[in-house]
Write an enzyme that holds these catalytic residues in place. Structure first.
Site, PDB file in Angstrom:
ATOM      1  N   CYS A   1      -8.367  32.341  45.075  1.00 27.55           N
ATOM      2  CA  CYS A   1      -7.502  31.266  45.595  1.00 27.55           C
ATOM      3  C   CYS A   1      -7.482  31.272  47.123  1.00 27.55           C
ATOM      4  CB  CYS A   1      -6.104  31.396  45.012  1.00 27.55           C
ATOM      5  SG  CYS A   1      -5.432  33.069  45.048  1.00 27.55           S
TER       6      CYS A   1
HETATM    7  N1  LIG Z   1      -2.732  33.642  39.855  1.00 22.49           N
HETATM    8  C1  LIG Z   1      -3.546  33.035  40.702  1.00 22.49           C
HETATM    9  O1  LIG Z   1      -3.124  32.297  41.601  1.00 22.49           O
HETATM   10  C2  LIG Z   1      -5.037  33.238  40.572  1.00 22.49           C
HETATM   11  C3  LIG Z   1      -5.874  32.430  41.345  1.00 22.49           C
HETATM   12  C4  LIG Z   1      -7.257  32.599  41.253  1.00 22.49           C
HETATM   13  C5  LIG Z   1      -7.769  33.579  40.426  1.00 22.49           C
HETATM   14  N2  LIG Z   1      -6.936  34.365  39.710  1.00 22.49           N
HETATM   15  C6  LIG Z   1      -7.538  35.384  38.845  1.00 22.49           C
HETATM   16  O2  LIG Z   1      -7.497  34.890  37.514  1.00 22.49           O
HETATM   17  C7  LIG Z   1      -7.275  35.985  36.605  1.00 22.49           C
HETATM   18  C8  LIG Z   1      -5.996  35.714  35.837  1.00 22.49           C
HETATM   19  O3  LIG Z   1      -4.945  35.628  36.777  1.00 22.49           O
HETATM   20  P1  LIG Z   1      -3.457  35.297  36.354  1.00 22.49           P
HETATM   21  O4  LIG Z   1      -2.690  35.225  37.617  1.00 22.49           O
HETATM   22  O5  LIG Z   1      -3.412  34.173  35.404  1.00 22.49           O
HETATM   23  O6  LIG Z   1      -3.076  36.654  35.598  1.00 22.49           O
HETATM   24  P2  LIG Z   1      -1.858  36.947  34.630  1.00 22.49           P
HETATM   25  O7  LIG Z   1      -0.809  35.906  34.771  1.00 22.49           O
HETATM   26  O8  LIG Z   1      -1.467  38.363  34.863  1.00 22.49           O
HETATM   27  O9  LIG Z   1      -2.513  36.831  33.175  1.00 22.49           O
HETATM   28  C9  LIG Z   1      -3.508  37.729  32.753  1.00 22.49           C
HETATM   29  C10 LIG Z   1      -3.944  37.344  31.371  1.00 22.49           C
HETATM   30  O10 LIG Z   1      -4.978  38.232  30.961  1.00 22.49           O
HETATM   31  C11 LIG Z   1      -4.662  38.684  29.648  1.00 22.49           C
HETATM   32  N3  LIG Z   1      -5.253  39.994  29.373  1.00 22.49           N
HETATM   33  C12 LIG Z   1      -5.013  41.172  30.010  1.00 22.49           C
HETATM   34  N4  LIG Z   1      -5.739  42.161  29.438  1.00 22.49           N
HETATM   35  C13 LIG Z   1      -6.441  41.586  28.422  1.00 22.49           C
HETATM   36  C14 LIG Z   1      -7.362  42.067  27.468  1.00 22.49           C
HETATM   37  N5  LIG Z   1      -7.711  43.353  27.434  1.00 22.49           N
HETATM   38  N6  LIG Z   1      -7.884  41.192  26.574  1.00 22.49           N
HETATM   39  C15 LIG Z   1      -7.530  39.885  26.593  1.00 22.49           C
HETATM   40  N7  LIG Z   1      -6.664  39.356  27.485  1.00 22.49           N
HETATM   41  C16 LIG Z   1      -6.128  40.208  28.394  1.00 22.49           C
HETATM   42  C17 LIG Z   1      -3.169  38.746  29.629  1.00 22.49           C
HETATM   43  O11 LIG Z   1      -2.738  38.791  28.293  1.00 22.49           O
HETATM   44  P3  LIG Z   1      -1.377  39.557  27.866  1.00 22.49           P
HETATM   45  O12 LIG Z   1      -0.263  38.674  28.333  1.00 22.49           O
HETATM   46  O13 LIG Z   1      -1.499  39.654  26.387  1.00 22.49           O
HETATM   47  O14 LIG Z   1      -1.405  40.890  28.564  1.00 22.49           O
HETATM   48  C18 LIG Z   1      -2.845  37.429  30.330  1.00 22.49           C
HETATM   49  O15 LIG Z   1      -2.981  36.373  29.423  1.00 22.49           O
HETATM   50  C19 LIG Z   1      -7.200  37.243  37.457  1.00 22.49           C
HETATM   51  O16 LIG Z   1      -8.450  37.854  37.486  1.00 22.49           O
HETATM   52  C20 LIG Z   1      -6.820  36.711  38.834  1.00 22.49           C
HETATM   53  O17 LIG Z   1      -7.283  37.550  39.879  1.00 22.49           O
HETATM   54  C21 LIG Z   1      -5.593  34.203  39.746  1.00 22.49           C
END
Ligand SMILES: NC(=O)c1ccc[n+]([C@@H]2O[C@H](COP(=O)([O-])OP(=O)(O)OC[C@H]3O[C@@H](n4cnc5c(N)ncnc54)[C@H](OP(=O)(O)O)[C@@H]3O)[C@@H](O)[C@H]2O)c1
Length: 346
Positions: free
Chosen positions: A153
């Site tokens: 991001c």
């Molecule tokens: N947030 C942002 O602004 C943003 C922007 C760009 C990129 N990203 C990237 O996008 C990715 C997701 O970010 P997020 O902010 O959405 O994270 P998040 O809110 O913490 O969500 C993470 C997700 O991954 C799932 N997960 C974790 N371990 C898993 C496993 N072993 N098998 C299957 N699912 C699993 C979690 O499921 P559970 O709930 O079941 O644990 C949850 O659904 C990250 O790599 C982050 O760096 C985020």
């Protein structure tokens, strides 16, 4: 025509944002959603009440074989870096194309992963194959990619502000680029953390991970700049979403506002969601929140030898899910902005 897709990591913030976009997308059909074992077989609208009445899919384990057998053509990995690192090769092995929102496939060399991500990369061949999913730069490569590494991001906000000047050779080679960026709390994901609790974040404002934030190598790789000449300082804003980035740059010769404007217009003339505010107006987070837009502006100082660039976007839309949908569109020969135009968000 519809294309079956899956969302792994649906219980997170970017997973939710992606679902909102996919459920309104005219071609993508969300056939499967998955999360970790700790979420278990929950109905997705029980996890995200915003989806009540629009989606009653049940979360399942992210089994690449089962998901491929369900006819899923492309899977979005909205998962932590290590999880994407493990899952992406397996999905690709079953012929499923992958848009990975994590950083697991963004850097070109496996040696970078130890120092910047804290794990050893085990798929160097995929680092060579993966395409950095910034549609404004790599649309042609994205169209044929099996694995797209959706940009970070912060990285998106920084690269989009620098790209026109870099392409035009307007920055002084080897000069310092200083970047002061601020993000809302959803940028850190949904997993509970003490330092992200309301009482720690509200009425507060603080820098974090100065210099060593992992988006720095990703940005330098894309803009072709030495890491030691790029100073990156992110900050945490007491708001839920949005990024505002300010960049301080030195030009190779004195420039005028009009010259810079012309270069930005040339670079982004086919990208209506990149909105050029120029030398008059300034971007703000409210204007881009919940949209796939990136607003850009610039000012000159030191009689045109130095410049200040401003960039604003929504970390969960252009910084994550919206850009992932743009990549999906390109991978399937669809109009790049299908399902993410301003009409889709209003
Ligand atoms: N947030 C942002 O602004 C943003 C922007 C760009 C990129 N990203 C990237 O996008 C990715 C997701 O970010 P997020 O902010 O959405 O994270 P998040 O809110 O913490 O969500 C993470 C997700 O991954 C799932 N997960 C974790 N371990 C898993 C496993 N072993 N098998 C299957 N699912 C699993 C979690 O499921 P559970 O709930 O079941 O644990 C949850 O659904 C990250 O790599 C982050 O760096 C985020």
């Amino acid at each position: 025509m519809s294309i079956r897709v899956g969302v792994v990591g649906v219980s997170g913030y970017s997973g939710l944002e992606l679902m909102k976009l996919l459920l309104r997308h005219p071609v993508a059909e969300c056939a499967v959603v998955a999360a970790s074992e700790s979420t278990g077989p929950k109905v997705v609208s029980d996890i995200h009440p915003q989806l009540r009445g629009s989606c009653d899919l049940v979360c399942q384990p992210p089994d690449p074989k089962v998901i491929a057998e369900m006819g899923v053509e492309t899977v979005f990995l909205c998962t932590p870096n290590e999880v994407s690192h493990e899952l992406a090769p397996r999905f690709l092995g079953y012929g499923t194309r992958v848009v990975d929102l994590s950083g697991a496939f963004r850097l070109r060399t496996e040696a970078s992963y130890g120092p910047w991500y804290g794990f050893e990369h085990s798929a160097p061949e995929l680092l060579r194959q993966s395409v950095y999913g910034l549609p404004e730069c790599h649309a042609r490569e994205i169209a044929t990619a099996r694995l797209v590494a959706n940009p970070g991001c912060y990285a998106t906000s920084v690269i989009l502000a620098l790209l026109p000047l870099i392409r035009a050779g307007m920055l002084e080679p080897g000069s310092d680029i200083c970047c002061d960026a601020k993000s809302g709390v959803t940028g850190a994901g949904r997993k509970p953390r003490l330092d992200l609790m309301f009482g720690e974040v509200s009425d507060n404002f603080r820098p974090y991970s100065p210099i060593v934030h992992r988006h720095a190598p990703e940005i330098c790789q894309e803009i072709g700049w030495e890491l030691e000449d790029f100073t990156f300082v992110p900050h945490l804003l007491p708001i839920s979403r949005g990024i505002l980035t300010t960049l301080y740059v030195r030009f190779s010769r004195p420039l005028t506002i009009d010259e810079i404007h012309a270069e930005f217009q040339r670079c982004y003339r086919d990208y209506p969601l990149i909105r050029l505010l120029g030398g008059g107006r300034l971007p703000d987070i409210q204007a881009v929140a919940q949209t796939n837009c990136c607003d850009l502006a610039w000012r000159l100082t030191a009689r045109g030898r130095r410049g200040v660039l401003f960039s604003a976007l929504d970390n969960l839309v252009k910084g994550a899910a919206g850009q992932a949908v743009q990549n999906f569109n390109l991978m399937h020969g669809l109009a790049r902005d299908l399902g993410v135009t301003l009409e889709n968000h209003c």
